[in-house]
Design an enzyme around this catalytic site. Structure first.
Site, PDB file in Angstrom:
ATOM      1  N   SER A   1      -8.420  -1.595  -3.159  1.00 18.07           N
ATOM      2  CA  SER A   1      -9.096  -0.300  -3.168  1.00 18.07           C
ATOM      3  C   SER A   1     -10.152  -0.244  -4.265  1.00 18.07           C
ATOM      4  O   SER A   1     -11.270   0.234  -4.052  1.00 18.07           O
ATOM      5  CB  SER A   1      -8.079   0.829  -3.356  1.00 18.07           C
ATOM      6  OG  SER A   1      -7.244   0.940  -2.222  1.00 18.07           O
TER       7      SER A   1
ATOM      8  N   ARG B   1       0.846  -1.195   0.000  1.00 23.85           N
ATOM      9  CA  ARG B   1       0.000   0.000   0.000  1.00 23.85           C
ATOM     10  C   ARG B   1       0.883   1.248   0.000  1.00 23.85           C
ATOM     11  O   ARG B   1       1.011   1.954   0.993  1.00 23.85           O
ATOM     12  CB  ARG B   1      -0.931   0.000   1.206  1.00 23.85           C
ATOM     13  CG  ARG B   1      -1.735  -1.259   1.430  1.00 23.85           C
ATOM     14  CD  ARG B   1      -2.595  -1.678   0.267  1.00 23.85           C
ATOM     15  NE  ARG B   1      -3.769  -0.871   0.059  1.00 23.85           N
ATOM     16  CZ  ARG B   1      -4.952  -1.059   0.660  1.00 23.85           C
ATOM     17  NH1 ARG B   1      -5.089  -1.998   1.556  1.00 23.85           N
ATOM     18  NH2 ARG B   1      -5.982  -0.292   0.376  1.00 23.85           N
TER      19      ARG B   1
END
Length: 376
Positions: free
Chosen positions: A131, A120
């Site tokens: 996401s 991330r």
């Protein structure tokens, strides 16, 4: 490089690559083999793939010829048996949870990349399938709640009187939770949000939500923005705050998860009993145990006039756009392992390639997965 795009199994309706992304790979000198009917449920026909430059073949031929095999879901049992140690498997197989599958990959010497393990980081945002799919899930969860709720989401002032807006409680302010906030607000509801990470407070407020704050949360800067396990003292205060808000809520949307662990229990049976009749709970954490005690994965439970929906794969209900987003993420990742001449180039000096790789030549490559497996 020869890339094989596999048809998904079970109830999955998405496909890892749509024809327009296949065209991009052809431009990168990659040979693409597509399993027959792979994109059918995502409204992409075999002829669409052929027009994009791919060869449409049988599953058997893909396993025989492809260097890299790609799909969304973890492999089925027969797939693992058919894999050769010279091949690369790419999908989202939740390695922190599916440790037996990881051990099998390691034993067979197969190189694997799990797309739900992409680091991330800012550079990796364009490859972040979690996401992308959470955006779909938060949106669809809110719409389903609105459809099932026996009252309106927005306030209405009519000749028949004033209808008050619905109260929505969202547990977890990750991407899915924030999308649920945005969608609920667009539909006119009053939105309250709980999350152990204080850093998301401003994001919640910017979308029009009200942050339910509980002091004393433990945060870990090394957790990559994910929630971490909390102390018992904090859990008690957290439960009191959630209970107080839950019994006033018309809808609860649960999104709280901790990678590699059972989802935190945030809504007890006793809390549900105190909620108003007609209330709806949508639990996106259902596949890892659920945030609600009454959740059953892939089931709708009716309990004392309340509806609890256990749903972990809303993206499969939006197959076209979900596939489009997923495929774009995959393309951005694949570019890291494709050489200029189209050959496979596993560059483990790249932090994203290394961080996404789970197994390689009989070794565990991902440090978090290695820690989980070796400590269990």
């Amino acid at each position: 490089m020869i890339l094989g795009l596999l048809k998904e199994h079970g109830n999955e309706t998405r496909v890892a690559l749509l024809p327009d992304i296949v065209q991009n790979l052809i431009d990168l000198k990659v040979e693409v083999l597509v399993e027959q009917s792979a994109g059918e449920k995502a409204f992409a026909s075999d002829s669409d793939y052929k027009d994009a430059g791919a060869s449409v073949v049988s599953r058997k031929e893909i396993f025989e010829k492809a260097e890299v095999l790609l799909q969304i879901q973890p492999p089925a049992g027969e797939d693992v048996k058919n894999l050769k140690d010279s091949q690369v498997w790419i999908s989202a197989f939740n390695p922190l949870w599916e440790t037996d599958l990881v051990k099998t990959f390691r034993k067979k010497g197969i190189t694997t990349f799990s797309l739900d393990s992409i680091p991330r980081t800012s550079r990796a945002q364009a490859m972040d399938i979690l996401s992308s799919m959470a955006t779909v899930a938060g949106y669809k969860a809110t719409l389903e709640a609105a459809l099932r709720l026996p009252t309106f989401f927005p306030m209405f002032m009519t000749a028949a009187g004033t209808i008050r807006p619905a109260n929505i409680l969202i547990l977890g302010a990750g991407v899915a939770g924030l999308q649920a906030v945005a969608t609920s607000r667009k539909l006119g509801a009053q939105v309250y949000v709980f999350d152990v990470r204080s850093a998301v407070k401003e994001e919640v407020k910017s979308l029009g939500g009200k942050f339910v704050e509980v002091e004393g949360a433990k945060e870990d800067k090394d957790a990559g923005g994910y929630a971490v396990e909390q102390t018992e003292e904090y859990k008690k205060k957290q439960q009191e705050a959630i209970n107080a808000q839950a019994i006033k809520s018309d809808v609860i949307i649960c999104t709280a998860q901790i990678p590699g662990r059972k989802a935190p229990l945030l809504v007890s049976k006793e809390t549900v009993e105190k909620m108003k009749k007609g209330a709806v709970i949508v639990d996106l954490a259902a596949s890892s145990g659920g945030n609600c005690e009454l959740t059953k994965n892939d089931e709708v439970v009716q309990f004392q006039g309340k509806t609890i929906i256990g749903q972990s794969n809303y993206p499969a209900q939006t197959p076209l756009d979900a596939s489009r987003m997923f495929g774009k993420n995959v393309l951005n990742f694949l570019k890291l392992i494709i050489a200029e001449d189209g050959a496979l180039n596993l560059n483990f000096d790249d932090d994203i390639v290394k961080g996404t790789c789970i197994t390689h030549k009989g070794e565990l490559f991902n440090e978090r997965v290695k820690s989980v497996i070796e400590n269990n």
